[in-house]
Design an enzyme around this catalytic site. Structure first.
Site, PDB file in Angstrom:
ATOM      1  N   ASP A   1       0.874  -1.178   0.000  1.00  0.00           N
ATOM      2  CA  ASP A   1       0.000   0.000   0.000  1.00  0.00           C
ATOM      3  C   ASP A   1       0.909   1.226   0.000  1.00  0.00           C
ATOM      4  O   ASP A   1       2.132   1.091  -0.134  1.00  0.00           O
ATOM      5  CB  ASP A   1      -0.956  -0.020   1.205  1.00  0.00           C
ATOM      6  CG  ASP A   1      -2.279   0.665   0.870  1.00  0.00           C
ATOM      7  OD1 ASP A   1      -2.262   1.876   0.649  1.00  0.00           O
ATOM      8  OD2 ASP A   1      -3.314  -0.025   0.804  1.00  0.00           O
TER       9      ASP A   1
ATOM     10  N   HIS B   1      -3.244   3.967  -3.718  1.00  0.00           N
ATOM     11  CA  HIS B   1      -2.669   3.091  -2.690  1.00  0.00           C
ATOM     12  C   HIS B   1      -1.256   2.616  -3.033  1.00  0.00           C
ATOM     13  O   HIS B   1      -0.907   1.448  -2.833  1.00  0.00           O
ATOM     14  CB  HIS B   1      -3.584   1.893  -2.427  1.00  0.00           C
ATOM     15  CG  HIS B   1      -4.860   2.295  -1.749  1.00  0.00           C
ATOM     16  ND1 HIS B   1      -4.917   2.609  -0.416  1.00  0.00           N
ATOM     17  CD2 HIS B   1      -6.110   2.489  -2.226  1.00  0.00           C
ATOM     18  CE1 HIS B   1      -6.151   2.955  -0.094  1.00  0.00           C
ATOM     19  NE2 HIS B   1      -6.900   2.906  -1.175  1.00  0.00           N
TER      20      HIS B   1
ATOM     21  N   GLU C   1     -10.433   3.822  -4.571  1.00  0.00           N
ATOM     22  CA  GLU C   1     -10.140   5.134  -4.002  1.00  0.00           C
ATOM     23  C   GLU C   1      -9.131   5.958  -4.794  1.00  0.00           C
ATOM     24  O   GLU C   1      -8.212   6.560  -4.243  1.00  0.00           O
ATOM     25  CB  GLU C   1      -9.702   4.961  -2.533  1.00  0.00           C
ATOM     26  CG  GLU C   1     -10.797   4.282  -1.719  1.00  0.00           C
ATOM     27  CD  GLU C   1     -10.467   4.082  -0.256  1.00  0.00           C
ATOM     28  OE1 GLU C   1     -11.370   4.248   0.569  1.00  0.00           O
ATOM     29  OE2 GLU C   1      -9.319   3.740   0.066  1.00  0.00           O
TER      30      GLU C   1
END
Ligand SMILES: *[C@@H]1O[C@H](CO)[C@@H](O)[C@H](O)[C@H]1NC(C)=O
Ligand SMILES: *[C@@H]1O[C@H](CO)[C@@H](O)[C@H](O)[C@H]1NC(C)=O
Length: 589
Positions: A242, A296, A360
């Protein structure tokens, strides 16, 4: 003569005290175990709690509850743990390894310093109709049939018949649950006859573990896999990188973990991964990596120049949690790096499906990066939402090409729900014959219905029931964390796919409990995941028509099982509630 009589009497008395270790028995009344004082002369009929909890409930004590026939004799006989023989000829190496684990598990339960030689020998035979299956896929038949019988000589004979290893391993797991420790007599016991047919309702039964927000040790990952096997879960979804850290040691791009790991020790070497995937396979679990992109990402990529907005502030403008980072998807070199990483992962994980993340993405990050906006302008694109979706799709297409190239085929890709999976975009960008969608929004999100109507196969991780990190303190502010409150096991259990997908439930491959680790590390993984993930395990395996209430006593028993296997599973209730079945819930059955 009188002295001898006294000696004899006291000998018998001592023998009886020795024979039973407690004055309490559990009698089976109306399918419930009731704590009862053992009457004089009734010692041989006394039943230990574990034995009662196995044979007394209508559904028996097995977890997850089998979906086919379950017939157990009420008569339990002692076994000799030193005389277990497993005949697994022509079933392959995996089966012999699973047989070894089974024996170790039984051995670990033998009471200390107890002579078990009066127990009966146990002889287990395993048959496979497809002996060569050594890899779990979405099509693997995990069914098994288990029969326990006693032969003329008193030997206990067990037969496990299954199409393949992945079924017979579940059979061994069930057999392990049929063997109970009788603490009244210090013996291992098994019903003298049993007949179980069983197969799971859903093919994908997973746990997600994030090892990038905080590093999780190899030992804790293995313990997680042990608990998964005990609950018949079959997919370990490894969120291995991440923006916070890059602990994955890529064979062809080692500098990523050199720069991106929290420390030189907090990495997963090739040997670690090899060890973990094999450890999992023997336990019937596939290890599926996720390489989350184009958001990420961050730490580890510093030297490449492929990540923009790295640790940009104020972070909330550029990402959903610090530190920010997103790929500069306009750079050709990025795709060569991805191809290398996909190739490394394919070689190491050997899976039938691959997770590309895709959650996201913040357009503000790209929109604020001059070189990206210029690149788009050269293509004649503007700067609207639609244009940035096009840019995201440009990334996805290129990444997909490189993935297929390395896998040598169109491996099914899993992606999280996102802007790209919305009804108005998904068909254009993520066709249903290539993509499986993992839903993380709440169970009432209209997007779920859209995906089902669009014909997509889905995996449920709706955060209102399956995010096991919810309900702790905030970490970017005070108060509680974003998805509070804490989710009780009851809610996890009652999160039925059919409740969410209705008549389209056949498009649900299964569910996955997610443990994001912003506030978890090796010291707390066990208690966050367990026993709650085991509640989901039964929902997926059994597809029960009943609620958590009917499952409560069995669940307390299963939680004990996990603890016995060395898992730090949270306590749910006082032990008194386990010993006084169904006396604790407010509305009794
Ligand atoms: C197990 O149960 C099934 C279904 O009732 C039956 O057909 C089969 O004969 C049983 N097997 C044994 C060994 O008892
Ligand atoms: C990108 O930035 C431009 C200039 O500030 C703005 O007009 C446009 O609306 C932004 N696009 C998005 C999708 O936010």
């Amino acid at each position: 003569m009188r002295n001898l009589f006294v000696i004899l009497l006291s000998f018998i008395w001592v023998q009886q005290i020795r024979a039973l270790t407690s004055p309490w028995s559990w009698d089976c009344k109306n399918e419930r175990c009731v704590k009862t004082e053992i009457k004089q002369g009734q010692e041989d009929k006394a039943i230990s709690l574990e034995a009662c909890e196995l044979i007394c409930p209508k559904e028996t004590g097995l977890w997850p509850k089998p979906t086919g026939i379950v017939k157990l004799s009420n008569f339990l006989v002692p076994i000799n743990p030193n005389q277990i023989e497993i005949n697994s000829k022509r079933t392959g190496i995996l089966t012999s390894q699973a047989a070894k684990l089974f024996k170790e598990d039984i051995a670990s339960r033998v009471p200390t310093a107890r002579d078990s030689s009066n127990g009966r020998p146990l002889s287990i035979t395993i048959f496979h109709t497809e002996p060569d299956v050594d890899k779990l896929t979405l099509e693997t038949d995990e069914s098994y049939h288990l029969v326990v019988k006693s032969d003329m000589g008193g030997k206990i004979e067990v037969t496990i018949t299954s199409p393949n290893f992945f079924g017979s391993r579940h059979g061994l797991e069930t057999l392990g649950q049929l063997i109970i420790y009788d603490d009244l007599r210090n013996q291992l016991r098994i019903p003298i006859e049993a007949n179980v047919t069983d197969k799971p309702a859903f093919p994908y039964r997973g746990i997600l573990l994030d090892t990038a927000r905080n590093y999780i040790s190899v030992d804790v990952i293995k313990r997680t896999l042990n608990a998964m096997a005990a609950s018949k879960l079959n997919t370990f979804h490894w969120h291995i990188t991440d923006s916070h850290s890059f602990p994955y040691v890529s064979k062809s791009r080692p500098e990523l973990s050199q720069y991106g790991a929290y420390s030189p020790n907090k990495v997963y070497s090739q040997k670690d991964i090899e060890e973990i995937t094999e450890f999992a396979r023997v336990r019937g679990v596939r290890v599926m990596p996720e390489f989350d992109a184009p958001a990420h990402v961050g730490e580890g990529w510093q030297k490449t120049g492929y990540v923009v907005c790295l640790n940009a502030q104020p972070w909330s403008t550029f990402c959903v949690e610090p530190p920010c980072g997103q790929f500069d998807v306009t750079q050709d070199g990025l795709y060569d790096a991805l191809e290398d990483i996909y190739g490394d992962m394919k070689d190491q994980f050997d899976v039938d499906i691959f997770h590309m993340g895709g959650d996201e993405v913040k357009f503000t990050c790209w929109n604020e990066t001059k070189s990206i906006v210029e690149w788009m302008s050269k293509k004649g694109w503007g700067r609207t939402e639609e244009d940035f979706l096009k840019l995201w799709n440009y990334f996805q297409q290129n990444a997909e090409d490189r993935l297929y190239k390395k896998f040598g085929k169109k491996v099914p890709i899993i992606m999280w729900t996102s802007g790209l999976t919305k009804k108005e975009h998904i068909a254009k960008y993520l066709p249903k014959d290539k993509y499986i969608i993992q839903i993380w929004t709440t169970e009432n999100d209209p997007q779920i219905q859209d995906l089902l109507d669009g014909g997509y196969k889905v995996i449920l991780s709706n955060y209102d029931a399956l995010y096991l990190d919810c309900g702790f303190s905030g970490w970017v502010t005070d108060g509680n964390n974003w998805c509070s409150p804490y989710i009780g096991w009851q809610k996890v259990y009652d999160n039925h796919p059919r409740k969410i997908a209705g008549s389209q439930v056949n498009q649900v491959l299964g569910s996955e409990a997610a443990l994001w680790t912003e506030q978890v590390d090796s010291s707390s993984v066990d208690s966050r995941l367990w026993p709650r993930a085991a509640a989901m395990a039964e929902t997926l395996w059994t597809n029960p028509t009943t609620s958590w209430r009917e499952a409560e006593s069995r669940f307390l028993v299963h939680r004990q099982r996990l603890v016995r296997k060395g898992i730090g599973a949270d306590a749910l209730e006082p032990e008194w509630c386990l010993q006084n079945e169904n006396e604790c819930p407010i509305k009794k059955l």
